[in-house]
Scaffold this active site. Sequence first.
Site, PDB file in Angstrom:
ATOM      1  N   ASP A 236       0.813  -1.213   0.000  1.00 36.17           N
ATOM      2  CA  ASP A 236       0.000   0.000   0.000  1.00 36.17           C
ATOM      3  C   ASP A 236       0.853   1.273   0.000  1.00 36.17           C
ATOM      4  O   ASP A 236       1.864   1.355   0.707  1.00 36.17           O
ATOM      5  CB  ASP A 236      -0.876  -0.030   1.268  1.00 36.17           C
ATOM      6  CG  ASP A 236      -1.829   1.134   1.360  1.00 36.17           C
ATOM      7  OD1 ASP A 236      -2.757   1.187   0.545  1.00 36.17           O
ATOM      8  OD2 ASP A 236      -1.638   2.000   2.243  1.00 36.17           O
TER       9      ASP A 236
ATOM     10  N   GLU B 135       0.869  -0.530  -5.036  1.00 36.26           N
ATOM     11  CA  GLU B 135      -0.185   0.472  -5.154  1.00 36.26           C
ATOM     12  C   GLU B 135       0.452   1.854  -5.189  1.00 36.26           C
ATOM     13  O   GLU B 135       0.857   2.405  -4.180  1.00 36.26           O
ATOM     14  CB  GLU B 135      -1.170   0.399  -3.975  1.00 36.26           C
ATOM     15  CG  GLU B 135      -2.409   1.225  -4.230  1.00 36.26           C
ATOM     16  CD  GLU B 135      -2.602   2.404  -3.284  1.00 36.26           C
ATOM     17  OE1 GLU B 135      -3.536   3.182  -3.521  1.00 36.26           O
ATOM     18  OE2 GLU B 135      -1.822   2.576  -2.329  1.00 36.26           O
TER      19      GLU B 135
HETATM   20  C1  GLC Z   1      -4.145   3.477  -0.243  1.00 42.29           C
HETATM   21  C2  GLC Z   1      -5.532   2.921  -0.046  1.00 42.29           C
HETATM   22  C3  GLC Z   1      -6.424   3.990   0.509  1.00 42.29           C
HETATM   23  C4  GLC Z   1      -5.852   4.482   1.819  1.00 42.29           C
HETATM   24  C5  GLC Z   1      -4.365   4.890   1.666  1.00 42.29           C
HETATM   25  C6  GLC Z   1      -3.694   5.080   2.996  1.00 42.29           C
HETATM   26  O1  GLC Z   1      -4.120   4.499  -1.168  1.00 42.29           O
HETATM   27  O2  GLC Z   1      -6.025   2.418  -1.256  1.00 42.29           O
HETATM   28  O3  GLC Z   1      -7.735   3.524   0.681  1.00 42.29           O
HETATM   29  O4  GLC Z   1      -6.591   5.581   2.261  1.00 42.29           O
HETATM   30  O5  GLC Z   1      -3.626   3.920   0.979  1.00 42.29           O
HETATM   31  O6  GLC Z   1      -3.356   3.847   3.571  1.00 42.29           O
END
Ligand code: GLC
Length: 636
Positions: free
Chosen positions: A269, A311
């Site tokens: 993430d 991500e």
């Molecule tokens: C990523 C997740 C999102 C979250 C962020 C902080 O972007 O997809 O939902 O708010 O990380 O962890």
Amino acid sequence: MGQIKASVDDATLFDMRAARSHEDLWPMLARIYGKHPAYEAFCEALNAAMRAAWDERPGELKRLDMARDLEPDWFQRPDRVGYAFYIDRFAGDLAGIPDKLGYLSDLGVTYVHFMPCLKPRPGDNDGGYSVMDYGAINPDYGTMAEFEAATAACRARGISVCVDLVINHTAKEHEWAKKARAGDPHYRDYYLTFPDETMPRQYEQSLLEVFPDTAPGNFTYYPDMGRFVWTTFNEHQWDLNWANPDVFLEMAQVMLALANRGVEILRLDAVAFIWKRLGTRCQSEPECHMLLQALRAVCRIVAPSVIHLEEAIVGPEEMLGYLGRGEHDGRLGNLAYHNSLMVQIWSALASRDTRLMTHTLGTHFPRALNNATYATYLRCHDDIGWAVTDEDAAAVGVSGPGHRGFLADFYEGQFPGSFARGALFGVNKLTGDKRNSGSCASLAGVEAALESGNQAHLALAIDRILMGHALIASYGGIPLIYMGDEIALLNDWHYRDDPAHSADSRWLHRPMMDWGRVAEARAAPDTVPGRVFHGLRRILQRRAAVDAFHARHPTDILDTGNPALFAFARRAPVGAVVCVFNFTETWQTVSSDWVREHGGGLYDLLSEAWVARHDDPVALPPYARVWLCQAPGGDL
Ligand code: GLC
């Protein structure tokens, strides 16, 4: 002479794996931590942690590791299809998951993303992304034993489980953070804290804001500590200090523990934020890639059947960095979200013009990737940020701010004639940029058409959903279906009544799964959910049958010369499939000669029918999607 057996013992196998990935791991760590006083001890501890995790790795998973060694392209094959859901909203709890797998298999799903499921802080926890214990499952969902049972049930059906590994921050209630807050110097060094506002102010000069409305700024002051803490996201999410090798070691152990519980895809993430450098945006600094390559190598040594999904919701070139460019080629993420493709699909649907899409996708992306592919998607649990650069917009003669503003208004449902129903998610007062929330079906026009009762509009809305899915299923990569999109779930406006969610419009598109609607969809193919469900199921079945959609085959973006159409060719050695999509609600044509010039033909692999018998132009109805090749059957 006796026959020499090929078998190797466990310890030898580990050594072979460690040797294979040696060059991917240690030079990266030396560059980052080599000058740290505890470097030697860190290397020893990491080695010991890897061996311990290997010793604990269940035999069944070691077997899977070997199978994947023999088929390293397993995640690039056209039968791989993902589905993301919240455990509670989809199945009640972990124990409820096995019962739902038949449904998912029937849809064509072979990969499930259990949205954040580790123990979050109490109260607001950013949808689970504020983790207070990486070793425990969210008690509302069940226990670690139930988690392992769920991953085993998925594995038995050939479904790979993906979970989130939140590496940029922990909840402020995490044990490390609590100790840091209490003044323990060892743990204080796990985070980025400052005695006064001098440094935060300097950093803020070049930092952006992720949640400008709800969590402005990037630092939070805690009077009890007398310090500022780096909090990029929400106040309760404390950024980790990745310059500290102990943080790497801890996270590597967390990662391997999850792998040993049966996780096959780790969604790392917010990876763009893990390295900070004064004077920069502190996003996608070169050290991010070094650290991620090292984490990837650790996993590949101990749990080689596991892949990494990065991500990084950033611009095209920046995103590609997470799939391994330059020295990282083939050694970094195996998957990354294709945010740009998602944005361009919604953008072209709103403007009924594909020129920006053709330009952006044709200019910035390579034809193929090494040991990696995209996660393609139309919707996910997050908002949509209109990531269109001013340069790309200018290249096709539109204004960047103008177009971004148009998209935000259109998908909020405010622009005159808009088919969409959605909401704003945050407005950046500095840049003026707005983001949007909304479910796939509502953004595509189903909600508005149901309100007006206009059947023609409803048919167009359903076609938009199916065209979008046919596109992400053929583009190259793993298509990810977001829970409920397969039955056209509408926006959940009730989120505004829940105080825990009302400030965050992303809950608009995080509804409860509607199993009554599923039953309706399956039994009645003529209903709205039925049309979407059966249409999508068919798309996924056909995708699985087309070898040209294997991610290893290049994707060439094509220009039909008609701004209503978007097209690309997937080039397999035995021939091409030319995929054409009509982004308008009017009939269009593309010439048969043009299709042939690009290696395609007049047979549509999606509908399994010829599109035209003679040399007429190919007629494309509103929102048509065709996968054109020369003849039925064969190896395509
Ligand atoms: C990523 C997740 C999102 C979250 C962020 C902080 O972007 O997809 O939902 O708010 O990380 O962890």
